[in-house]
Design a protein around this motif. Structure first.
Motif, PDB file in Angstrom:
ATOM      1  N   ALA A  96      -8.837   5.958  -7.122  1.00 30.74           N
ATOM      2  CA  ALA A  96      -8.597   5.281  -5.843  1.00 30.74           C
ATOM      3  C   ALA A  96      -9.423   4.008  -5.748  1.00 30.74           C
ATOM      4  CB  ALA A  96      -8.927   6.223  -4.689  1.00 30.74           C
ATOM      5  N   LEU A  97     -10.660   4.070  -6.185  1.00 33.10           N
ATOM      6  CA  LEU A  97     -11.518   2.886  -6.173  1.00 33.10           C
ATOM      7  C   LEU A  97     -10.957   1.797  -7.086  1.00 33.10           C
ATOM      8  CD1 LEU A  97     -14.201   1.811  -5.034  1.00 33.10           C
ATOM      9  CD2 LEU A  97     -15.295   2.713  -7.079  1.00 33.10           C
ATOM     10  N   PHE A  98     -10.434   2.203  -8.244  1.00 37.43           N
ATOM     11  CA  PHE A  98      -9.848   1.222  -9.163  1.00 37.43           C
ATOM     12  C   PHE A  98      -8.609   0.578  -8.561  1.00 37.43           C
ATOM     13  CE2 PHE A  98      -6.912   0.047 -12.590  1.00 37.43           C
ATOM     14  CZ  PHE A  98      -7.680  -0.907 -13.213  1.00 37.43           C
ATOM     15  N   VAL A  99      -7.763   1.352  -7.906  1.00 35.49           N
ATOM     16  CA  VAL A  99      -6.554   0.784  -7.286  1.00 35.49           C
ATOM     17  C   VAL A  99      -6.942  -0.217  -6.210  1.00 35.49           C
ATOM     18  CG1 VAL A  99      -4.566   1.356  -5.835  1.00 35.49           C
ATOM     19  CG2 VAL A  99      -5.057   2.719  -7.862  1.00 35.49           C
ATOM     20  N   ILE A 100      -7.919   0.125  -5.395  1.00 33.49           N
ATOM     21  CA  ILE A 100      -8.389  -0.816  -4.366  1.00 33.49           C
ATOM     22  C   ILE A 100      -8.941  -2.070  -5.017  1.00 33.49           C
ATOM     23  CG2 ILE A 100     -10.148  -1.167  -2.588  1.00 33.49           C
ATOM     24  CD1 ILE A 100      -9.763   1.834  -1.901  1.00 33.49           C
ATOM     25  N   TRP A 101      -9.760  -1.892  -6.030  1.00 31.12           N
ATOM     26  CA  TRP A 101     -10.366  -3.034  -6.729  1.00 31.12           C
ATOM     27  C   TRP A 101      -9.294  -3.899  -7.390  1.00 31.12           C
ATOM     28  CZ3 TRP A 101     -10.531  -4.199 -11.991  1.00 31.12           C
ATOM     29  CH2 TRP A 101     -11.409  -5.190 -12.350  1.00 31.12           C
ATOM     30  N   PHE A 102      -8.270  -3.263  -7.969  1.00 28.00           N
ATOM     31  CA  PHE A 102      -7.199  -3.975  -8.659  1.00 28.00           C
ATOM     32  C   PHE A 102      -6.351  -4.787  -7.680  1.00 28.00           C
ATOM     33  CE2 PHE A 102      -3.140  -4.320 -10.916  1.00 28.00           C
ATOM     34  CZ  PHE A 102      -3.572  -4.699 -12.174  1.00 28.00           C
ATOM     35  N   LEU A 103      -6.103  -4.241  -6.506  1.00 30.60           N
ATOM     36  CA  LEU A 103      -5.239  -4.904  -5.523  1.00 30.60           C
ATOM     37  C   LEU A 103      -5.972  -5.898  -4.628  1.00 30.60           C
ATOM     38  CD1 LEU A 103      -3.017  -1.903  -4.413  1.00 30.60           C
ATOM     39  CD2 LEU A 103      -2.410  -3.765  -5.959  1.00 30.60           C
ATOM     40  N   LEU A 104      -7.272  -5.916  -4.667  1.00 26.25           N
ATOM     41  CA  LEU A 104      -8.048  -6.766  -3.767  1.00 26.25           C
ATOM     42  C   LEU A 104      -7.679  -8.247  -3.836  1.00 26.25           C
ATOM     43  CD1 LEU A 104     -10.265  -6.510  -1.637  1.00 26.25           C
ATOM     44  CD2 LEU A 104     -11.915  -6.924  -3.436  1.00 26.25           C
ATOM     45  N   PRO A 105      -7.580  -8.877  -5.011  1.00 23.86           N
ATOM     46  CA  PRO A 105      -7.201 -10.299  -5.027  1.00 23.86           C
ATOM     47  C   PRO A 105      -5.781 -10.537  -4.509  1.00 23.86           C
ATOM     48  CG  PRO A 105      -8.159  -9.684  -7.128  1.00 23.86           C
ATOM     49  CD  PRO A 105      -7.962  -8.427  -6.353  1.00 23.86           C
ATOM     50  N   LEU A 109      -4.885 -12.858  -1.248  1.00 22.20           N
ATOM     51  CA  LEU A 109      -3.965 -14.006  -1.287  1.00 22.20           C
ATOM     52  C   LEU A 109      -2.825 -13.842  -0.290  1.00 22.20           C
ATOM     53  CD1 LEU A 109      -3.698 -14.834  -5.089  1.00 22.20           C
ATOM     54  CD2 LEU A 109      -4.727 -16.218  -3.282  1.00 22.20           C
ATOM     55  N   ILE A 110      -2.276 -12.658  -0.184  1.00 24.55           N
ATOM     56  CA  ILE A 110      -1.202 -12.419   0.782  1.00 24.55           C
ATOM     57  C   ILE A 110      -1.695 -12.675   2.197  1.00 24.55           C
ATOM     58  CG2 ILE A 110       0.239 -10.610   1.815  1.00 24.55           C
ATOM     59  CD1 ILE A 110       0.524  -9.438  -1.027  1.00 24.55           C
ATOM     60  N   MET A 111      -2.889 -12.186   2.513  1.00 24.47           N
ATOM     61  CA  MET A 111      -3.431 -12.398   3.857  1.00 24.47           C
ATOM     62  C   MET A 111      -3.697 -13.872   4.118  1.00 24.47           C
ATOM     63  SD  MET A 111      -5.934  -9.110   4.238  1.00 24.47           S
ATOM     64  CE  MET A 111      -6.455  -9.521   5.890  1.00 24.47           C
ATOM     65  N   ILE A 112      -4.174 -14.609   3.123  1.00 21.75           N
ATOM     66  CA  ILE A 112      -4.415 -16.044   3.297  1.00 21.75           C
ATOM     67  C   ILE A 112      -3.105 -16.770   3.564  1.00 21.75           C
ATOM     68  CG2 ILE A 112      -5.073 -18.155   2.074  1.00 21.75           C
ATOM     69  CD1 ILE A 112      -7.320 -16.495   0.753  1.00 21.75           C
ATOM     70  N   PHE A 113      -2.069 -16.486   2.754  1.00 17.88           N
ATOM     71  CA  PHE A 113      -0.799 -17.183   2.930  1.00 17.88           C
ATOM     72  C   PHE A 113      -0.094 -16.792   4.224  1.00 17.88           C
ATOM     73  CE2 PHE A 113      -0.951 -17.786  -1.802  1.00 17.88           C
ATOM     74  CZ  PHE A 113      -1.134 -19.167  -1.722  1.00 17.88           C
ATOM     75  N   GLU A 114      -0.252 -15.563   4.677  1.00 15.48           N
ATOM     76  CA  GLU A 114       0.336 -15.170   5.947  1.00 15.48           C
ATOM     77  C   GLU A 114      -0.342 -15.849   7.122  1.00 15.48           C
ATOM     78  OE1 GLU A 114       0.221 -10.925   6.240  1.00 15.48           O
ATOM     79  OE2 GLU A 114       2.072 -10.667   5.099  1.00 15.48           O
ATOM     80  N   ASN A 115      -1.625 -16.153   6.982  1.00 14.38           N
ATOM     81  CA  ASN A 115      -2.371 -16.742   8.090  1.00 14.38           C
ATOM     82  C   ASN A 115      -2.491 -18.258   8.027  1.00 14.38           C
ATOM     83  OD1 ASN A 115      -3.005 -14.375   9.599  1.00 14.38           O
ATOM     84  ND2 ASN A 115      -4.343 -13.789   7.924  1.00 14.38           N
ATOM     85  N   LEU A 116      -1.888 -18.883   7.017  1.00 10.97           N
ATOM     86  CA  LEU A 116      -1.946 -20.345   6.918  1.00 10.97           C
ATOM     87  C   LEU A 116      -1.389 -21.045   8.155  1.00 10.97           C
ATOM     88  CD1 LEU A 116      -1.182 -21.253   3.206  1.00 10.97           C
ATOM     89  CD2 LEU A 116      -3.298 -21.608   4.475  1.00 10.97           C
ATOM     90  N   PRO A 117      -0.268 -20.602   8.730  1.00 15.85           N
ATOM     91  CA  PRO A 117       0.217 -21.291   9.935  1.00 15.85           C
ATOM     92  C   PRO A 117      -0.781 -21.222  11.090  1.00 15.85           C
ATOM     93  CG  PRO A 117       1.945 -19.878   9.046  1.00 15.85           C
ATOM     94  CD  PRO A 117       0.697 -19.609   8.272  1.00 15.85           C
ATOM     95  N   TYR A 118      -1.523 -20.150  11.199  1.00 19.68           N
ATOM     96  CA  TYR A 118      -2.513 -20.042  12.274  1.00 19.68           C
ATOM     97  C   TYR A 118      -3.751 -20.883  11.984  1.00 19.68           C
ATOM     98  CZ  TYR A 118       0.414 -16.048  13.371  1.00 19.68           C
ATOM     99  OH  TYR A 118       1.475 -15.250  13.662  1.00 19.68           O
ATOM    100  N   ILE A 119      -4.034 -21.077  10.714  1.00 17.82           N
ATOM    101  CA  ILE A 119      -5.200 -21.872  10.334  1.00 17.82           C
ATOM    102  C   ILE A 119      -4.954 -23.352  10.604  1.00 17.82           C
ATOM    103  CG2 ILE A 119      -6.651 -22.596   8.396  1.00 17.82           C
ATOM    104  CD1 ILE A 119      -6.195 -19.788   7.212  1.00 17.82           C
TER     105      ILE A 119
END
Length: 121
Positions: A96-105, A109-119
Motif C-alpha cells: 500500500a505504501l508503494f502504491v501511494i508512493w508510486f502514484l504521488l507524482p 500533476l493532476i491536482m495542479i492541472f485541475e486547479n490551474l484555472p483557479y490559480i
C-alpha cells in the motif's frame, strides 16, 4: 544571452522531467524494494517463522519430557501462525505504501492541472 536561455528552456524542461521520472520510478523503486525486503526479512528474523517451522517437531527449550514434547509443537505452530499473520499484514502495508508512493507524482500533476484555472484567475 537571454535568447539562448529561451531556446534551450524547453529542452531543459524535457530533460529535467525525464531525469525526475528515472529517479522516481526506476532508481527510487529499486531502492524502495531493497529497503522494504530487508525490513520484511528483519521482521521474519525477529519472529523466527522459518526456524520454528523447521523445528516444529522438536521440543521447545530442550524439554524432552512427555509434556515438553506435547507443548513444543503446539507452541511452535502458534508462533508460526502468528508470525505469518504479522508478516502478511506487514507486506500489505508495504505494498500500500508503494502504491501511494508510486502514484504521488501523477496525482500531484493532476491536482495542479485541475486547479490551474483557479490559480490564474
Amino acid at each position: 544571452m537571454t535568447a539562448d536561455f529561451f531556446l534551450t528552456l524547453p529542452m531543459k524542461i524535457v530533460r529535467g522531467s525525464y531525469d525526475f521520472l528515472v529517479f522516481w520510478y526506476v532508481r527510487g523503486s529499486k531502492e524502495f524494494w531493497r529497503k522494504e525486503i530487508s525490513f520484511i526479512k528483519g521482521i521474519e528474523r525477529d519472529i523466527g517463522v522459518l526456524i520454528n517451522l523447521k523445528l516444529i517437531t522438536q521440543p521447545i527449550f530442550g524439554d524432552y519430557t512427555r509434556m515438553g514434547r506435547i507443548i513444543g509443537p503446539i507452541f511452535r505452530l502458534g508462533r508460526v501462525l502468528i508470525g505469518l499473520t504479522i508478516i502478511f499484514f506487514s507486506v500489505l502495508a508495504v505494498v500500500a505504501l508503494f502504491v501511494i508512493w508510486f502514484l504521488l507524482p501523477i496525482v500531484t500533476l493532476i491536482m495542479i492541472f485541475e486547479n490551474l484555472p483557479y490559480i490564474f484567475k
